[in-house]
Design a protein around this motif. Structure first.
Motif, short mmCIF file in Angstrom:
data_model
loop_
_atom_site.label_atom_id
_atom_site.label_comp_id
_atom_site.label_asym_id
_atom_site.label_seq_id
_atom_site.Cartn_x
_atom_site.Cartn_y
_atom_site.Cartn_z
N ARG A 246 0.84 -1.20 0.00
CA ARG A 246 0.00 0.00 0.00
C ARG A 246 0.88 1.25 0.00
O ARG A 246 1.80 1.37 0.79
CB ARG A 246 -0.91 0.01 1.22
N ASP A 247 0.54 2.16 -0.89
CA ASP A 247 1.37 3.36 -1.06
C ASP A 247 0.50 4.62 -0.99
O ASP A 247 0.80 5.62 -1.64
CB ASP A 247 2.11 3.27 -2.40
N PRO A 270 -1.87 9.82 -2.02
CA PRO A 270 -0.72 8.93 -2.24
C PRO A 270 0.49 9.33 -1.40
O PRO A 270 0.70 10.52 -1.13
CB PRO A 270 -0.43 9.09 -3.73
N THR A 272 3.71 8.18 -2.41
CA THR A 272 4.76 8.39 -3.41
C THR A 272 4.32 9.39 -4.48
O THR A 272 5.07 10.27 -4.86
CB THR A 272 5.13 7.05 -4.09
N MET A 274 2.58 9.73 -8.41
CA MET A 274 2.07 9.13 -9.64
C MET A 274 2.85 7.86 -9.99
O MET A 274 4.02 7.71 -9.66
CB MET A 274 2.21 10.12 -10.82
N ILE A 275 2.16 6.95 -10.70
CA ILE A 275 2.86 5.81 -11.28
C ILE A 275 3.77 6.37 -12.36
O ILE A 275 3.32 7.14 -13.22
CB ILE A 275 1.86 4.80 -11.89
N THR A 278 2.91 7.81 -16.11
CA THR A 278 1.46 7.88 -16.30
C THR A 278 0.89 9.07 -15.52
O THR A 278 1.60 9.73 -14.78
CB THR A 278 0.74 6.61 -15.77
N THR A 281 -2.50 7.85 -10.10
CA THR A 281 -1.99 7.81 -8.74
C THR A 281 -1.56 6.39 -8.38
O THR A 281 -2.28 5.44 -8.68
CB THR A 281 -3.10 8.24 -7.75
N GLN A 282 -0.40 6.26 -7.74
CA GLN A 282 0.02 4.93 -7.30
C GLN A 282 -0.63 4.63 -5.95
O GLN A 282 -0.36 5.30 -4.97
CB GLN A 282 1.54 4.85 -7.20
N ARG A 285 2.28 -0.33 -4.56
CA ARG A 285 3.49 -0.59 -5.33
C ARG A 285 3.24 -1.87 -6.14
O ARG A 285 2.38 -2.67 -5.77
CB ARG A 285 4.70 -0.77 -4.39
N PRO A 286 3.99 -2.08 -7.23
CA PRO A 286 3.71 -3.25 -8.08
C PRO A 286 3.89 -4.57 -7.33
O PRO A 286 4.81 -4.70 -6.52
CB PRO A 286 4.75 -3.12 -9.20
#
Ligand SMILES: [Zn+2]
Length: 312
Positions: A246-247, A270, A272, A274-275, A278, A281-282, A285-286
């Protein structure tokens, strides 16, 4: 005082160091404090002399895992939560959204108790080399757990972005187990806790409900289903891993009258940003399957048991 003011008072460093009531910041009563793992559970599972290991390596019996508490909180909303949670575990299933709220508050209570204990140990010793740091993200998590727990003081309306409540909760009916068997595992980083008492397993993440956004029934859509014990443990670890990814947090506009509390999530905030590459919003995390597999293999042994069992 208002509930939302109790929370602010309870989470101050001074309150925690001074050992005042863990939920209102008032004077601790002369009693023995509040058991983080409630007495009915210690009795049901014969846990009175079993040991729990805290983050800094301190080991103590579950029976001594207590936090300071005042009589009013102890005999008031906290005992109501215990009574309601105990009834759900006796029934072995969750019947409706109110049961979800009851267990969400109950697991938030366990998490708040543990976090209070860990935080006090940290403040007392200031041993940063142990890697447990009370940072802004930790305090944000701590605050959210308190908010979920303390809405039990008054009728509350929730207006949340991802689900009914500002948390994610999944439950499972375990087929191959005994009534006095249990699992208890926490993830302080991910702000998550899972418990299985007999056939009912419940996983709770204090994340504002973000995992519910990915799927209201959790991994493989299995919440509310019958599963094997091994499958439950794998589900717990998948949910915990996701919680660590979770970010983002939430921005809330909460209000309170003498009669009621209103919890309103306004937007996702968020950590962090933005992804990369893109305009999105992140939120998480992947997902890294190799990282996940490494965690699974480290936490489950060949037989599918947690190793060590019931760790924190
Ligand atoms: Zn109190």
């Amino acid at each position: 005082m208002k509930t939302l003011e109790f929370i602010e008072r309870a989470i101050t460093e001074q309150n925690i160091v001074d050992g005042r009531c863990f939920v209102c910041g008032g004077e601790q009563s002369s009693g023995a404090g509040e058991h983080v793992m409630p007495k009915w559970l210690l009795t049901r599972l014969s846990l009175w002399s079993s040991m729990i290991t805290l983050l800094n390596g301190t080991t103590l019996p579950y029976s001594q895992l207590k936090v300071p508490c005042c009589e009013r909180c102890n005999n008031g909303f906290l005992s109501r939560i215990e009574r309601d949670a105990q009834a759900i575990f006796a029934a072995g299933e969750l019947k409706d959204a109110n049961d979800v709220l009851v267990l969400g508050r109950w697991l938030a209570k366990i998490l708040v108790g543990l976090l209070t204990k860990e935080t006090k140990l940290y403040f007392d010793r200031r041993d940063r080399s142990k890697g447990f740091i009370v940072d802004a993200k930790f305090l944000d998590n701590f605050h959210l757990c308190h908010m979920i727990l303390q809405t039990a003081r008054k009728p509350t309306t929730f207006s949340c972005l991802h689900s009914d409540y500002p948390f994610s909760l999944y439950w499972y009916a375990v087929e191959d187990t005994e009534d006095d068997d249990f699992d208890f595992i926490t993830d302080v980083v991910g702000n998550a806790v899972a418990i299985r008492i007999g056939r009912l397993g419940v996983v709770f993440v204090a994340d504002g409900g973000l995992q519910m956004e990915a799927g209201a029934k959790g991994p493989h859509g299995l919440s509310g289903s019958k599963v094997s014990l091994r499958a439950l443990r794998e589900l717990i670890l998948q949910i915990f891993y996701k919680s660590q990814l979770r970010d983002a947090t939430h921005f809330y506009v909460n209000s309170e009258t003498p009669e009621a509390i209103n919890i309103e999530q306004v937007r996702v905030s968020p950590f962090t940003g933005m992804i990369p590459g893109t305009a999105m919003t992140q939120i998480f995390r992947p997902w890294d399957s190799e990282e996940m597999a490494a965690i699974l293999s480290g936490m489950l042994d060949e037989a599918g048991n947690f190793s060590p069992p019931s760790r924190t």
